[in-house]
Scaffold this motif. Structure first.
Motif, PDB file in Angstrom:
ATOM      1  N   VAL A 178       2.021  -8.284  39.323  1.00  0.00           N
ATOM      2  CA  VAL A 178       3.287  -7.436  39.079  1.00  0.00           C
ATOM      3  C   VAL A 178       3.654  -6.981  40.443  1.00  0.00           C
ATOM      4  O   VAL A 178       3.222  -6.675  41.397  1.00  0.00           O
ATOM      5  N   VAL A 179       5.145  -6.852  40.378  1.00  0.00           N
ATOM      6  CA  VAL A 179       5.942  -6.535  41.837  1.00  0.00           C
ATOM      7  C   VAL A 179       6.641  -5.516  41.284  1.00  0.00           C
ATOM      8  O   VAL A 179       7.044  -5.078  40.104  1.00  0.00           O
ATOM      9  N   ALA A 180       6.875  -4.798  42.304  1.00  0.00           N
ATOM     10  CA  ALA A 180       7.828  -3.408  42.283  1.00  0.00           C
ATOM     11  C   ALA A 180       9.305  -3.963  42.722  1.00  0.00           C
ATOM     12  O   ALA A 180       9.702  -4.670  43.770  1.00  0.00           O
ATOM     13  N   LEU A 181      10.276  -3.465  42.035  1.00  0.00           N
ATOM     14  CA  LEU A 181      11.683  -3.823  42.331  1.00  0.00           C
ATOM     15  C   LEU A 181      12.205  -2.497  43.275  1.00  0.00           C
ATOM     16  O   LEU A 181      12.079  -1.336  42.808  1.00  0.00           O
ATOM     17  N   LEU A 230      17.981  -4.588  46.191  1.00  0.00           N
ATOM     18  CA  LEU A 230      16.663  -4.583  45.965  1.00  0.00           C
ATOM     19  C   LEU A 230      15.790  -5.963  46.752  1.00  0.00           C
ATOM     20  O   LEU A 230      16.361  -6.882  46.800  1.00  0.00           O
ATOM     21  N   VAL A 231      14.564  -5.416  46.601  1.00  0.00           N
ATOM     22  CA  VAL A 231      13.555  -6.266  47.071  1.00  0.00           C
ATOM     23  C   VAL A 231      12.414  -6.293  46.337  1.00  0.00           C
ATOM     24  O   VAL A 231      12.345  -5.180  45.241  1.00  0.00           O
ATOM     25  N   THR A 232      11.627  -7.288  46.134  1.00  0.00           N
ATOM     26  CA  THR A 232      10.368  -7.277  45.169  1.00  0.00           C
ATOM     27  C   THR A 232       9.357  -6.977  46.175  1.00  0.00           C
ATOM     28  O   THR A 232       9.066  -7.599  47.516  1.00  0.00           O
ATOM     29  N   SER A 233       8.332  -6.244  45.918  1.00  0.00           N
ATOM     30  CA  SER A 233       7.183  -5.804  46.832  1.00  0.00           C
ATOM     31  C   SER A 233       6.042  -5.994  45.878  1.00  0.00           C
ATOM     32  O   SER A 233       5.936  -5.182  44.868  1.00  0.00           O
ATOM     33  N   PRO A 234       5.065  -7.001  45.929  1.00  0.00           N
ATOM     34  CA  PRO A 234       5.407  -8.066  47.092  1.00  0.00           C
ATOM     35  C   PRO A 234       6.243  -8.952  46.701  1.00  0.00           C
ATOM     36  O   PRO A 234       6.743  -8.765  45.538  1.00  0.00           O
ATOM     37  N   GLU A 246      14.722 -24.091  39.972  1.00  0.00           N
ATOM     38  CA  GLU A 246      16.265 -24.131  40.399  1.00  0.00           C
ATOM     39  C   GLU A 246      16.794 -22.992  40.496  1.00  0.00           C
ATOM     40  O   GLU A 246      17.854 -22.874  41.246  1.00  0.00           O
ATOM     41  N   GLN A 247      16.618 -21.805  39.812  1.00  0.00           N
ATOM     42  CA  GLN A 247      17.011 -20.397  39.619  1.00  0.00           C
ATOM     43  C   GLN A 247      16.706 -19.719  40.837  1.00  0.00           C
ATOM     44  O   GLN A 247      17.358 -18.574  41.066  1.00  0.00           O
ATOM     45  N   VAL A 248      15.771 -20.012  41.752  1.00  0.00           N
ATOM     46  CA  VAL A 248      15.391 -18.878  42.724  1.00  0.00           C
ATOM     47  C   VAL A 248      16.450 -18.336  43.681  1.00  0.00           C
ATOM     48  O   VAL A 248      16.380 -17.270  43.954  1.00  0.00           O
ATOM     49  N   GLY A 249      17.264 -19.460  44.120  1.00  0.00           N
ATOM     50  CA  GLY A 249      18.119 -18.816  44.992  1.00  0.00           C
ATOM     51  C   GLY A 249      19.251 -17.810  44.166  1.00  0.00           C
ATOM     52  O   GLY A 249      19.748 -16.737  44.928  1.00  0.00           O
ATOM     53  N   ARG A 250      19.543 -18.181  42.961  1.00  0.00           N
ATOM     54  CA  ARG A 250      20.461 -17.249  42.196  1.00  0.00           C
ATOM     55  C   ARG A 250      19.684 -15.791  42.210  1.00  0.00           C
ATOM     56  O   ARG A 250      20.366 -14.779  42.204  1.00  0.00           O
ATOM     57  N   ILE A 251      18.424 -15.900  41.632  1.00  0.00           N
ATOM     58  CA  ILE A 251      17.508 -14.632  41.570  1.00  0.00           C
ATOM     59  C   ILE A 251      17.582 -13.750  42.750  1.00  0.00           C
ATOM     60  O   ILE A 251      17.918 -12.504  42.897  1.00  0.00           O
ATOM     61  N   GLU A 252      17.273 -14.444  44.006  1.00  0.00           N
ATOM     62  CA  GLU A 252      17.492 -13.890  45.222  1.00  0.00           C
ATOM     63  C   GLU A 252      18.542 -13.059  45.462  1.00  0.00           C
ATOM     64  O   GLU A 252      18.681 -12.001  46.300  1.00  0.00           O
ATOM     65  N   VAL A 307       7.219  -4.904  37.218  1.00  0.00           N
ATOM     66  CA  VAL A 307       7.193  -5.940  36.194  1.00  0.00           C
ATOM     67  C   VAL A 307       6.537  -7.256  36.913  1.00  0.00           C
ATOM     68  O   VAL A 307       6.531  -7.453  37.941  1.00  0.00           O
ATOM     69  N   SER A 308       5.931  -8.150  35.814  1.00  0.00           N
ATOM     70  CA  SER A 308       5.478  -9.247  36.286  1.00  0.00           C
ATOM     71  C   SER A 308       6.553 -10.168  36.866  1.00  0.00           C
ATOM     72  O   SER A 308       7.487 -10.440  36.278  1.00  0.00           O
TER      73      SER A 308
END
Length: 464
Positions: free
Chosen positions: A194-197, A180-184, A166-172, A150-151
């Motif tokens: 586009v990143v992979a979950l 899950l992690v995103t790659s990259p 502001e929502q980066v902490g919540r998303i991580e 997904v992009s």
């Protein structure tokens, strides 16, 4: 794409649970409080590759106590890393309940399912439920070996976010809670990358997981949940979509044609996606052409090129860019996936700086206008905080001053005061967002809003 729903403050116990874990990582204490991981539970971490096992116990305080040494940790990842003497381990997938052949991660997923089931009928928590279901499905696909792609832009939209603010902490935290992690790493690339979950690699390969405080070597207290990450990376400038390239045995005519068609000053010379031989540039072509009639790219290769990873700090790479004018960018698989030039840097910083300078012009213009229309005594009376002079005023102060009818009338502007104040309040919020300095540029409509407001001030400032 999931349409985000506005959240409200939860009131029932289950909703309070979801509100509590929203924005932070689930802990062993959470599992213990939910009755899913009683004190005294035995844990085991098997490193099958080297035939070694480590054991631990869950304490009354929701910590993991290692049998060897007796050290206690709140974070399963720190506990596993210290036990095995490794730099980083995904402890949730390393520890398993002794005698049950069940990963600690499985207990965490039960906790999330239990919490979301409690509030499933409450529409106020629809966003949390949608996120949970979406990430649970992504986790299933990752476990099945077909991670979703997904992009970054669409990933953020799941939380109703347009940028990494502001929502980066919540998303991580939500990603981590679902294993899950995103790659990259979604922080270190452009919004359209586009990143992979996916799930973190097992055992020794787990160091590929994005660095967080819980995954770093333990040096003292282990209470931190996340790492501060506010870097601007090379990947934030270069979409990892591959690069235009030629092979060493390509003709110079092919290289020149590709450079002219795309208005490029250089091309990568590759022997496969990971084997960077160098670059061919207008300069290297010209140098060869002066000596002889070159027929292939191999005769015009400049081997002195720089290759950096996408998550490298841009500040560290700037000296290389000044010297070389471009660097090639490698993705998480070490494939050559992008290029960053000095022109890219100038363009990116120009985009980031535009709203900053626009806000500065608005601030100075309003200060100048008020300084001509009223005295400092009037300003001090209308402000809700102590100010020494006009130079102390902020956008919030301008708003409070101009909300006063007498102060507004002193300007002599034939404008509607409520509409002007509403737009000024909007600009105040834009200013607050700009000053957070996250790497994503402001949307174009924001820049247009600032420009139109600046033009209006220019038009009406003289009558003051």
């Amino acid at each position: 794409m999931v349409r985000p729903v506005a959240e409200e403050t939860p009131t029932d116990p289950g909703a309070r649970t979801m509100h509590l874990i929203g924005g932070r990582r689930v802990t062993v204490s959470d599992l213990q409080a939910a009755g899913l991981l009683p004190a005294g539970t035995r844990l085991r971490f098997d490193r099958k590759r080297i035939g070694t096992s480590f054991e631990a116990t869950v304490t009354d305080q929701g910590r993991i106590r290692l049998d060897a040494g007796g050290e206690e940790f709140r974070s399963p990842s720190r506990a596993a890393a210290v036990a095995a003497g490794m730099r980083a381990v995904d402890g949730w997938r390393a520890w398993q309940l002794a005698g049950q052949d069940r990963l600690l991660d499985s207990v965490r997923q039960d906790f999330l399912d239990q919490a979301i089931a409690t509030v499933a009928a409450d529409r106020r928590n629809a966003t949390r439920q949608c996120v949970h279901e979406r990430l649970r499905r992504a986790r299933g696909n990752a476990d099945g070996g077909t991670p979703e792609r997904v992009s970054v832009r669409d990933l953020l939209a799941l939380w109703g976010a347009a940028d990494r603010g502001e929502q980066v902490g919540r998303i991580e935290a939500d990603l981590a809670n679902h294993g899950l992690v995103t790659s990259p790493n979604f922080r270190a690339v452009t919004l359209d990358t586009v990143v992979a979950l996916s799930t973190p690699p097992d055992d020794e390969a787990a160091t590929a997981e994005p660095a967080t405080a819980e995954d770093r070597p333990v040096t003292g207290d282990d209470e931190g949940d996340t790492d501060l990450d506010v870097r601007l990376t090379v990947g934030n400038l270069s979409p990892l979509r591959g690069v235009e390239s030629v092979a060493p045995n390509s003709t110079l005519d092919e290289a020149v044609t590709k450079m002219q068609l795309n208005d490029y000053s250089q091309l990568a010379v590759l022997n496969g996606p990971r084997n960077l031989r160098g670059a061919v540039t207008w300069r290297s072509i010209a140098l060869v052409a002066r000596q002889r009639s070159a027929g292939t790219v191999a005769e015009a290769i400049d081997p002195h090129v720089e290759l950096v990873t996408y998550d490298r700090d841009l500040v560290e790479v700037l000296p290389l860019l000044r010297q070389r004018e471009f660097v090639f960018v490698a993705d998480e698989s070490r494939s050559i996936a992008g290029i960053v030039t000095t022109a890219d840097v100038a363009r990116h910083f120009g985009v980031l700086a535009t709203p900053f300078f626009q806000l500065g012009e608005i601030d100075q213009t309003l200060r100048w206008v008020l300084g001509r229309a009223m005295d400092i005594g009037t300003v001090r009376r209308l402000c809700t905080r102590a100010v020494r002079g006009f130079d102390d005023l902020t956008l919030g102060d301008y708003q409070r001053i101009l909300e006063n009818k007498e102060a507004w009338d002193a300007l002599g502007w034939p404008l509607d005061r409520p509409s002007f104040i509403a737009r000024l309040d909007e600009i105040r919020l834009i200013r607050n967002k700009v000053m957070h300095f996250h790497p994503d540029p402001m949307p174009e409509n924001v820049v247009d809003t600032l420009r139109r407001f600046t033009n209006l001030l220019h038009h009406y400032r003289e009558p003051a």
